[in-house]
Structures are given as C-alpha cells and as structure tokens.
Design an enzyme around this catalytic site. Structure first.
Site, PDB file in Angstrom:
ATOM      1  N   GLY A  40       3.834  -7.821  -1.472  1.00  0.00           N
ATOM      2  CA  GLY A  40       3.433  -7.909  -0.059  1.00  0.00           C
ATOM      3  C   GLY A  40       2.592  -6.705   0.338  1.00  0.00           C
ATOM      4  N   THR A  87       5.574  -0.816   0.632  1.00  0.00           N
ATOM      5  CA  THR A  87       6.250  -2.025   1.125  1.00  0.00           C
ATOM      6  C   THR A  87       6.791  -1.750   2.518  1.00  0.00           C
ATOM      7  OG1 THR A  87       8.191  -3.464   0.915  1.00  0.00           O
ATOM      8  CG2 THR A  87       8.343  -1.352  -0.193  1.00  0.00           C
ATOM      9  N   LYS A 120      25.902  -6.905  31.418  1.00  0.00           N
ATOM     10  CA  LYS A 120      24.536  -7.082  30.907  1.00  0.00           C
ATOM     11  C   LYS A 120      24.095  -8.508  31.222  1.00  0.00           C
ATOM     12  CE  LYS A 120      24.430  -3.546  27.443  1.00  0.00           C
ATOM     13  NZ  LYS A 120      23.367  -2.821  26.784  1.00  0.00           N
ATOM     14  N   ARG A 148      14.463  -9.228   3.589  1.00  0.00           N
ATOM     15  CA  ARG A 148      15.372 -10.204   2.991  1.00  0.00           C
ATOM     16  C   ARG A 148      16.664  -9.545   2.513  1.00  0.00           C
ATOM     17  NH1 ARG A 148      10.839 -13.394  -0.373  1.00  0.00           N
ATOM     18  NH2 ARG A 148      10.180 -11.253  -0.547  1.00  0.00           N
ATOM     19  N   ASP A 160       9.582  -2.991  -5.029  1.00  0.00           N
ATOM     20  CA  ASP A 160      10.533  -3.072  -6.132  1.00  0.00           C
ATOM     21  C   ASP A 160      10.044  -3.939  -7.300  1.00  0.00           C
ATOM     22  OD1 ASP A 160      13.458  -2.548  -6.803  1.00  0.00           O
ATOM     23  OD2 ASP A 160      13.285  -4.725  -7.067  1.00  0.00           O
ATOM     24  N   ASP A 180      12.834  -0.409   1.143  1.00  0.00           N
ATOM     25  CA  ASP A 180      14.020  -0.744   0.350  1.00  0.00           C
ATOM     26  C   ASP A 180      14.040  -0.090  -1.026  1.00  0.00           C
ATOM     27  OD1 ASP A 180      11.915  -2.175  -0.657  1.00  0.00           O
ATOM     28  OD2 ASP A 180      12.986  -4.069  -0.813  1.00  0.00           O
ATOM     29  N   ARG A 236       1.519 -11.796  -6.053  1.00  0.00           N
ATOM     30  CA  ARG A 236       2.783 -11.673  -6.787  1.00  0.00           C
ATOM     31  C   ARG A 236       2.579 -12.443  -8.080  1.00  0.00           C
ATOM     32  NH1 ARG A 236       6.315  -9.924  -2.563  1.00  0.00           N
ATOM     33  NH2 ARG A 236       5.820 -10.847  -0.547  1.00  0.00           N
ATOM     34  N   ASP A 259       9.335  -2.975   3.700  1.00  0.00           N
ATOM     35  CA  ASP A 259      10.789  -3.161   3.723  1.00  0.00           C
ATOM     36  C   ASP A 259      11.604  -1.866   3.678  1.00  0.00           C
ATOM     37  OD1 ASP A 259      10.273  -5.826   3.809  1.00  0.00           O
ATOM     38  OD2 ASP A 259      10.872  -6.260   1.748  1.00  0.00           O
TER      39      ASP A 259
HETATM   40  O1  F6P Z   1       8.397  -7.571   0.691  1.00  0.00           O
HETATM   41  C1  F6P Z   1       7.662  -7.571   1.846  1.00  0.00           C
HETATM   42  C2  F6P Z   1       7.885  -8.826   2.660  1.00  0.00           C
HETATM   43  O2  F6P Z   1       7.090  -8.727   3.808  1.00  0.00           O
HETATM   44  C3  F6P Z   1       9.335  -9.118   3.052  1.00  0.00           C
HETATM   45  O3  F6P Z   1       9.794  -8.382   4.157  1.00  0.00           O
HETATM   46  C4  F6P Z   1       9.280 -10.586   3.325  1.00  0.00           C
HETATM   47  O4  F6P Z   1      10.531 -11.182   3.204  1.00  0.00           O
HETATM   48  C5  F6P Z   1       8.316 -11.081   2.281  1.00  0.00           C
HETATM   49  O5  F6P Z   1       7.490  -9.976   1.942  1.00  0.00           O
HETATM   50  C6  F6P Z   1       7.465 -12.244   2.700  1.00  0.00           C
HETATM   51  O6  F6P Z   1       6.688 -12.624   1.633  1.00  0.00           O
HETATM   52  P1  F6P Z   1       5.489 -13.679   1.696  1.00  0.00           P
HETATM   53  O7  F6P Z   1       4.305 -12.976   2.268  1.00  0.00           O
HETATM   54  O8  F6P Z   1       5.280 -14.059   0.296  1.00  0.00           O
HETATM   55  O9  F6P Z   1       5.947 -14.770   2.598  1.00  0.00           O
END
Ligand code: F6P
Length: 319
Positions: free
Chosen positions: A11, A125, A213, A171, A103, A129, A72, A127
């Site tokens: 991504g 990324t 709230k 995710r 990753d 992560d 990818r 994320d």
């Molecule tokens: O890994 C980055 C990310 O943006 C995640 O947060 C997300 O779940 C995923 O890629 C979405 O991937 P795609 O662009 O293949 O839908």
C-alpha cells in the site's frame, strides 16, 4: 557498491516520494547510479527499470503516492521468483536495493538479503505496524487526513444528537484508530488489540448517553468489523441515533505532513549510507527521535507493539 535499485511496494503511503528523492540524490552524491523499479517486486520480474537522475526526483517531496507506482506481488514468496529477480538485477549491474514498504514488502527484502542480494528496508505504511520502529512513513499524514474528516463528522453528529461510527484503516493494527480517536476526542475507540463484544460496545454507549452525552464518535479499526455491521446492531438494539462512515482509501493519499517528509528524507539518506558501506540485510527506523537500523531478521521477529498506556488514557479523557 556502484549501482543500486529502489522500489516501493504494498500500500502506498505519503512520504514515499520524499524517501525516493533522498535515496536517489544521496546515492548519486556518493558516486552510485540509481535504477528506479516500477510497481514493486513485480517490476524486477518484468525488468521495468528506469535510470534515476538528480532531476528525475525534482518537485516530488511534497507529493503523495509514489512516482515509482506500487503493487502487491503474491508470487514473490516463491524461491524461483526471488532467484529470477536477483538474476535480473545483476544482469544490469545492480548490486544493492532499497525497498520502501510494510511488513509484506520486508519479507521480500529479507528473502533477497538471505539469498545474497544486499537489501535495505524503509518502513513505508500508514498502518504503523512494524514493531521495531516507533513510527512508519505515512502514518502521521494518514492520521491528519482522518482527523480532518473526524472533526467534520463531529460537527454534524453533535447538531443531530447522534453517535457516528467512523471506520478507519488497519486490519491488524489499531494505531490509526487509537491515535485519531484520542486526537479527535472520540467517545470510544475499537481496535483489534482490545477485544470488545458488540454487547459491551452497546453498554458503553448507553452509559455515555446516561451520563449526558447526546452525541459522540466511535472510531473503529477496519480489522474488528465493518462500521455497517456495528451500526445495524446498535440501531436494532438501542434507541440512539446511529450513523456510520467509512474513510477508506483517502487515508493513503494526500500531501505528506512535515513529519513524513522529514522521516522519508532521513530514512532514505540513512538507507544509502548503509549500502555505501556495503551493509545489507538491515531495516531503518526511528527510536527516540534518532534514525536507527536493525538486522532485518531481528526486526521482523519483534512482537507487534501496542500502546496500552495510550488506550488507558483515552478511556479516561473520553468520560
Ligand atoms: O497496508 C496498508 C493498507 O492501507 C491497510 O490499512 C488496508 O487494510 C489495506 O492497505 C488496503 O489495501 P488495498 O489498497 O489493497 O485495498
């Protein structure tokens, strides 16, 4: 090292272009040639190579996305593809590689390094992560993009006395939800790292409404469930007015923040300094405001981090 390649994979993330620019210019200033590889690992297999000069990276530091495109490449887990990639790179005299990605992309970098092709990973990324680095490239900008949307959604939620579920990316990692939930003043943050049943979520929202709230935001990481599923459950089970919004791929685009431009530049500069010393099999990162590097195998073996302290704080300040 005389000629190095650079690719972006997985991504895209804001700041990747800043990193490409830094790699290209640092390498050329160190007397190396640079080859741009298009569309990630697939580009090595397809021999989608282009020479990168000083001017090929002009006017990109401020741009989101990646000028090298990204993809990818599922086949790259195969030994056969990895050997073919090394052959294709050696054929044009490349002797080192910089991979910008997350990753999955780092697994490819690890495989190439283990097969004798020196490769350096730059964590790109949204994320956040990768456990070995405090922050990944793109996370800061993605959070700011979410915040812009979150602030707008809060306006309409409070006008309508409504609770809105906002689904953000992530995710396996709840960092985008955690940080934007705190910075956006969310009433609830729902992330994969902390298990909560739908009934528990319902109970918390009812309690929030009993405490006075009349509106609020629930920031939900996509890895838990869809915003739509949760909205339907809460609409069925409560009298609260509930809506849902999915922020989606806008989170990956846009002008990189100052922080991501700096990180990209520092990561790129550092990655080339390693290759210049003939050091491969490393990943760069940031720790306590300093750029650091680690052995790729060790870095990938570090268990996923989760800022429990931030989550705990969020529960207090959202009362
Ligand atoms: O890994 C980055 C990310 O943006 C995640 O947060 C997300 O779940 C995923 O890629 C979405 O991937 P795609 O662009 O293949 O839908």
């Amino acid at each position: 090292m005389k000629k190095i390649g650079i690719l972006t994979s997985g991504g895209d993330a804001p700041g990747m272009n800043a990193a490409i620019r830094a790699v290209v210019r640092t390498a050329i200033c160190s007397g190396m040639e640079v080859v741009g590889i298009e569309r990630g690992y697939q580009g090595i297999l397809d021999k989608s190579f282009r020479p990168m000069g000083m001017r090929s990276v002009s006017d990109i530091v401020q741009r989101g996305g990646t000028i090298l495109r990204t993809a990818r490449c599922a086949d790259f887990v195969l030994d056969e593809c990895q050997y073919r990639a090394i052959e294709n790179m050696r054929e044009i005299g490349m002797d080192g590689l910089v991979v910008i990605g997350g990753d999955g992309s780092f697994r490819g970098a690890q495989a190439l390094s283990n097969k004798g092709f020196p490769t350096i990973g730059i964590p790109g990324t949204i994320d956040n992560d990768l456990a070995y680095t405090e922050f990944t490239l793109g996370f800061h900008t993605a959070c700011n993009t979410c915040l812009e949307a979150i602030d707008k959604i809060r306006d309409t939620s409070s006008s309508h006395d409504r609770f809105t579920i906002i689904e953000v990316m992530g995710r396996h990692s709840g960092d985008i939800a955690l940080y934007t939930g705190i910075a956006g003043g969310a009433e609830m943050i729902i992330i994969p790292e902390v298990k909560q049943t739908f009934s528990e979520i319902k109970k918390s929202l009812i309690e929030a409404s009993q405490k006075g709230k009349t509106s609020g935001l629930v920031v939900l990481a996509e890895g838990v469930c869809t915003a739509d599923e949760l909205m339907k459950f809460l609409q069925r089970e409560t009298d609260l007015s509930i809506r849902a919004t999915v922020l989606g791929h806008q989170q990956r685009g846009g002008t990189p923040s100052m922080r991501d431009r700096m990180l990209g530049t520092q990561f790129g500069y550092h990655a080339v300094s390693l290759l210049k010393k003939d050091v491969g099999n490393r990943v760069v990162g940031i720790s306590k405001e300093k750029i650091v590097d680690y052995d790729i195998d060790e870095a990938l073996a570090i268990p996923r981090k989760f800022r429990k302290d931030l989550y705990k704080m969020a529960n207090v300040v959202s009362q």
